[in-house]
Design a protein around this motif. Structure first.
Motif, PDB file in Angstrom:
ATOM      1  N   GLY A 167       5.820   3.350  -8.669  1.00  0.00           N
ATOM      2  CA  GLY A 167       5.428   4.104  -7.480  1.00  0.00           C
ATOM      3  C   GLY A 167       4.075   3.643  -6.982  1.00  0.00           C
ATOM      4  N   ARG A 168       3.660   4.201  -5.857  1.00  0.00           N
ATOM      5  CA  ARG A 168       2.362   3.801  -5.291  1.00  0.00           C
ATOM      6  C   ARG A 168       1.841   4.837  -4.311  1.00  0.00           C
ATOM      7  NH1 ARG A 168       3.200   4.031   0.279  1.00  0.00           N
ATOM      8  NH2 ARG A 168       4.507   2.382   1.082  1.00  0.00           N
ATOM      9  N   TYR A 169       0.544   4.714  -4.049  1.00  0.00           N
ATOM     10  CA  TYR A 169      -0.063   5.431  -2.927  1.00  0.00           C
ATOM     11  C   TYR A 169      -0.822   4.380  -2.130  1.00  0.00           C
ATOM     12  CZ  TYR A 169      -2.828   8.715  -0.198  1.00  0.00           C
ATOM     13  OH  TYR A 169      -3.406   9.400   0.838  1.00  0.00           O
ATOM     14  N   ALA A 170      -0.741   4.460  -0.808  1.00  0.00           N
ATOM     15  CA  ALA A 170      -1.272   3.373   0.022  1.00  0.00           C
ATOM     16  C   ALA A 170      -2.142   3.911   1.149  1.00  0.00           C
ATOM     17  CB  ALA A 170      -0.107   2.550   0.590  1.00  0.00           C
ATOM     18  N   PRO A 171      -3.343   4.392   0.828  1.00  0.00           N
ATOM     19  CA  PRO A 171      -4.182   4.971   1.880  1.00  0.00           C
ATOM     20  C   PRO A 171      -4.801   3.914   2.809  1.00  0.00           C
ATOM     21  CG  PRO A 171      -5.409   4.892  -0.181  1.00  0.00           C
ATOM     22  CD  PRO A 171      -4.007   4.411  -0.488  1.00  0.00           C
ATOM     23  N   SER A 172      -5.044   4.302   4.043  1.00  0.00           N
ATOM     24  CA  SER A 172      -5.790   3.458   4.979  1.00  0.00           C
ATOM     25  C   SER A 172      -7.240   3.929   4.946  1.00  0.00           C
ATOM     26  CB  SER A 172      -5.240   3.629   6.397  1.00  0.00           C
ATOM     27  OG  SER A 172      -3.859   3.366   6.410  1.00  0.00           O
ATOM     28  N   PRO A 173      -8.183   3.017   4.754  1.00  0.00           N
ATOM     29  CA  PRO A 173      -9.592   3.456   4.650  1.00  0.00           C
ATOM     30  C   PRO A 173     -10.222   3.706   6.008  1.00  0.00           C
ATOM     31  CG  PRO A 173      -9.453   1.102   4.269  1.00  0.00           C
ATOM     32  CD  PRO A 173      -8.040   1.575   4.509  1.00  0.00           C
TER      33      PRO A 173
ATOM     34  N   ILE B 179      -4.763  -0.557  -0.831  1.00  0.00           N
ATOM     35  CA  ILE B 179      -5.676  -0.187   0.257  1.00  0.00           C
ATOM     36  C   ILE B 179      -5.164  -0.843   1.539  1.00  0.00           C
ATOM     37  CG2 ILE B 179      -8.109  -0.217   0.998  1.00  0.00           C
ATOM     38  CD1 ILE B 179      -7.708   1.093  -1.743  1.00  0.00           C
ATOM     39  N   GLU B 180      -4.721  -0.046   2.480  1.00  0.00           N
ATOM     40  CA  GLU B 180      -4.135  -0.592   3.712  1.00  0.00           C
ATOM     41  C   GLU B 180      -5.241  -0.765   4.755  1.00  0.00           C
ATOM     42  OE1 GLU B 180      -0.248   1.258   4.561  1.00  0.00           O
ATOM     43  OE2 GLU B 180       0.388  -0.157   3.018  1.00  0.00           O
ATOM     44  N   ASP B 181      -5.974  -1.867   4.575  1.00  0.00           N
ATOM     45  CA  ASP B 181      -7.199  -2.088   5.357  1.00  0.00           C
ATOM     46  C   ASP B 181      -7.035  -3.175   6.415  1.00  0.00           C
ATOM     47  OD1 ASP B 181      -6.857  -4.133   3.571  1.00  0.00           O
ATOM     48  OD2 ASP B 181      -8.949  -4.250   2.930  1.00  0.00           O
TER      49      ASP B 181
ATOM     50  N   ALA C  89       0.757  -6.289  11.553  1.00  0.00           N
ATOM     51  CA  ALA C  89       0.918  -4.843  11.723  1.00  0.00           C
ATOM     52  C   ALA C  89       1.446  -4.186  10.454  1.00  0.00           C
ATOM     53  CB  ALA C  89       1.854  -4.569  12.904  1.00  0.00           C
ATOM     54  N   TYR C  90       1.147  -2.907  10.364  1.00  0.00           N
ATOM     55  CA  TYR C  90       1.532  -2.083   9.210  1.00  0.00           C
ATOM     56  C   TYR C  90       2.993  -2.252   8.808  1.00  0.00           C
ATOM     57  CZ  TYR C  90       3.581   2.144   7.240  1.00  0.00           C
ATOM     58  OH  TYR C  90       4.345   2.997   6.505  1.00  0.00           O
ATOM     59  N   ASN C  91       3.907  -2.183   9.788  1.00  0.00           N
ATOM     60  CA  ASN C  91       5.337  -2.175   9.433  1.00  0.00           C
ATOM     61  C   ASN C  91       5.785  -3.441   8.709  1.00  0.00           C
ATOM     62  OD1 ASN C  91       6.668   0.346  10.264  1.00  0.00           O
ATOM     63  ND2 ASN C  91       5.774  -0.151  12.251  1.00  0.00           N
TER      64      ASN C  91
ATOM     65  N   ASP D  20       5.637  12.074   8.210  1.00  0.00           N
ATOM     66  CA  ASP D  20       5.334  11.519   9.534  1.00  0.00           C
ATOM     67  C   ASP D  20       5.809  10.066   9.611  1.00  0.00           C
ATOM     68  OD1 ASP D  20       3.360  10.972   7.593  1.00  0.00           O
ATOM     69  OD2 ASP D  20       1.824  10.577   9.098  1.00  0.00           O
ATOM     70  N   LEU D  21       6.080   9.450   8.459  1.00  0.00           N
ATOM     71  CA  LEU D  21       6.524   8.051   8.466  1.00  0.00           C
ATOM     72  C   LEU D  21       8.046   7.917   8.404  1.00  0.00           C
ATOM     73  CD1 LEU D  21       3.612   6.556   6.397  1.00  0.00           C
ATOM     74  CD2 LEU D  21       4.210   5.977   8.736  1.00  0.00           C
ATOM     75  N   LEU D  22       8.735   9.043   8.370  1.00  0.00           N
ATOM     76  CA  LEU D  22      10.205   8.987   8.364  1.00  0.00           C
ATOM     77  C   LEU D  22      10.745   8.202   9.579  1.00  0.00           C
ATOM     78  CD1 LEU D  22      12.584   9.950   6.623  1.00  0.00           C
ATOM     79  CD2 LEU D  22      12.582  12.081   7.908  1.00  0.00           C
TER      80      LEU D  22
HETATM   81  N1  GLU Z   1      -1.357   3.587   5.008  1.00  0.00           N
HETATM   82  C1  GLU Z   1      -0.484   4.588   5.514  1.00  0.00           C
HETATM   83  C2  GLU Z   1      -1.275   5.853   5.792  1.00  0.00           C
HETATM   84  O1  GLU Z   1      -2.373   6.010   5.270  1.00  0.00           O
HETATM   85  C3  GLU Z   1       0.625   4.949   4.546  1.00  0.00           C
HETATM   86  C4  GLU Z   1       1.681   3.931   4.560  1.00  0.00           C
HETATM   87  C5  GLU Z   1       2.832   4.167   3.605  1.00  0.00           C
HETATM   88  O2  GLU Z   1       2.697   4.965   2.669  1.00  0.00           O
HETATM   89  O3  GLU Z   1       3.836   3.510   3.799  1.00  0.00           O
HETATM   90  O4  GLU Z   1      -0.797   6.676   6.534  1.00  0.00           O
END
Ligand code: GLU
Length: 302
Positions: free
Chosen positions: A3-9, A39-41, A179-181, A201-203
């Motif tokens: 699993g993971r968590y992917a925050p944007s700073p 880290i989604e930077d 881009a993010y996607n 919100d990402l659904l």
């Molecule tokens: N970096 C995205 C955010 O902070 C999350 C992306 C993801 O979990 O796929 O909203």
């Protein structure tokens, strides 16, 4: 299931972000899985290095741990470029010269069966010679996925079988930034992530991401989109809604343990005002019994 968590700073984590992180951690750790941080930077306009340390510190403060060093997306440019090249070679990208305003206007007009907010393919209809001419003349363009209104079915652990039209999402922005996607799909795969737990919100972005996995020939992860924390007005959680970060709470004399207790209570994993540890939550966690509705933050953590 890694699993993971992917925050944007792009700022401090608020209670909603922290609760999503906690859930991602609980899904992974309750299954005995590895848990990674990314880290989604990529967005230079919104990412700030100073937020990275604060975000990691806040995650640690509520007890979340992860395996290995966090991966920074900006260090993965080669992999992102390779994926873009592959899609380009297969004719799956097209140039989009639309300005932000044009995209907004086009997306808000009704376009037959397209869901609201979808790019209606204005530049897909451009004559290729015209597109080449504008690019050669130095006009800036984004690269979009040629999704051609594909109806994509995917499975979500909380939302069940879903089917949605994939948007012609931007994969490389006008300023050249990936881009993010695209990055999310490539990076999850390269990190071996098998289960993506994130805010619901990402659904709406998931159909395009599932399609991208298929087009790149990589296995799809499984998805679990968890309910968000909203402000009392039903809008996305924001500063005006009160003390929503650990720093805000500290200024009111409240500790990360108070924040954790609030998150546990709103996830129906603890009684009101009950102090809990992550070990307690791990023992109580059952993905099938998660609340499905968003939580309205009432302005105070209690
Ligand atoms: N970096 C995205 C955010 O902070 C999350 C992306 C993801 O979990 O796929 O909203």
């Amino acid at each position: 299931m890694i699993g993971r968590y992917a925050p944007s700073p792009t700022g401090e984590l608020h209670l909603g972000n922290l609760r999503t992180a906690l859930l991602a951690w609980l899904f992974a750790r309750s299954a005995g899985s590895r848990f990674l941080l990314r880290i989604e930077d990529l967005d230079p306009d919104r990412s700030r290095s100073r937020h990275i340390a604060t975000q990691l510190g806040d995650l640690h403060a509520i007890g979340i741990d992860w395996d290995g060093d966090p991966v920074r997306q900006t260090e993965r440019a080669g992999a992102h470029r390779a994926a873009l090249d592959r899609l380009r070679e297969e004719g799956l990208l097209y140039r989009c010269f639309c300005s932000r305003r044009e995209v907004r206007e086009a997306a808000s007009a009704r376009h037959g069966e397209l869901p609201e907010g979808h790019y209606p393919g204005t530049c897909l209809a451009l004559d290729p010679a015209e597109s080449d001419r504008r690019a050669a003349a130095g006009e800036e363009f984004a690269l979009r996925l040629r999704a051609v209104c594909a109806e994509v079915a995917f499975d979500d652990r909380l939302h069940g079988e879903r089917s949605a039209i994939a948007d012609d999402v931007v994969l490389r922005r006008r300023d050249g930034v990936v881009a993010y996607n695209l990055a999310v799909v490539v990076d999850d795969h390269d990190q071996g992530v098998e289960e993506v737990v994130r805010g619901d919100d990402l659904l709406p972005a998931t159909a395009a991401q599932a399609l991208l996995c298929d087009l790149l020939g990589i296995p799809r992860p499984s998805w679990a989109h968890v309910p968000l924390v909203l402000g009392p007005d039903g809008a996305r959680l924001a500063k005006r809604h009160g003390a929503i970060t650990l720093a805000d709470l500290a200024a009111e004399g409240l500790t990360p343990a108070h924040a954790l207790a609030w998150m546990a209570r709103t996830l129906e994993l603890a009684a009101p005002a009950e102090q809990v540890t992550l070990a307690d939550l791990l023992a109580r966690f059952d993905p099938d019994r998660l609340p499905r509705e968003p939580t309205r933050f009432a302005g105070v953590v209690s």
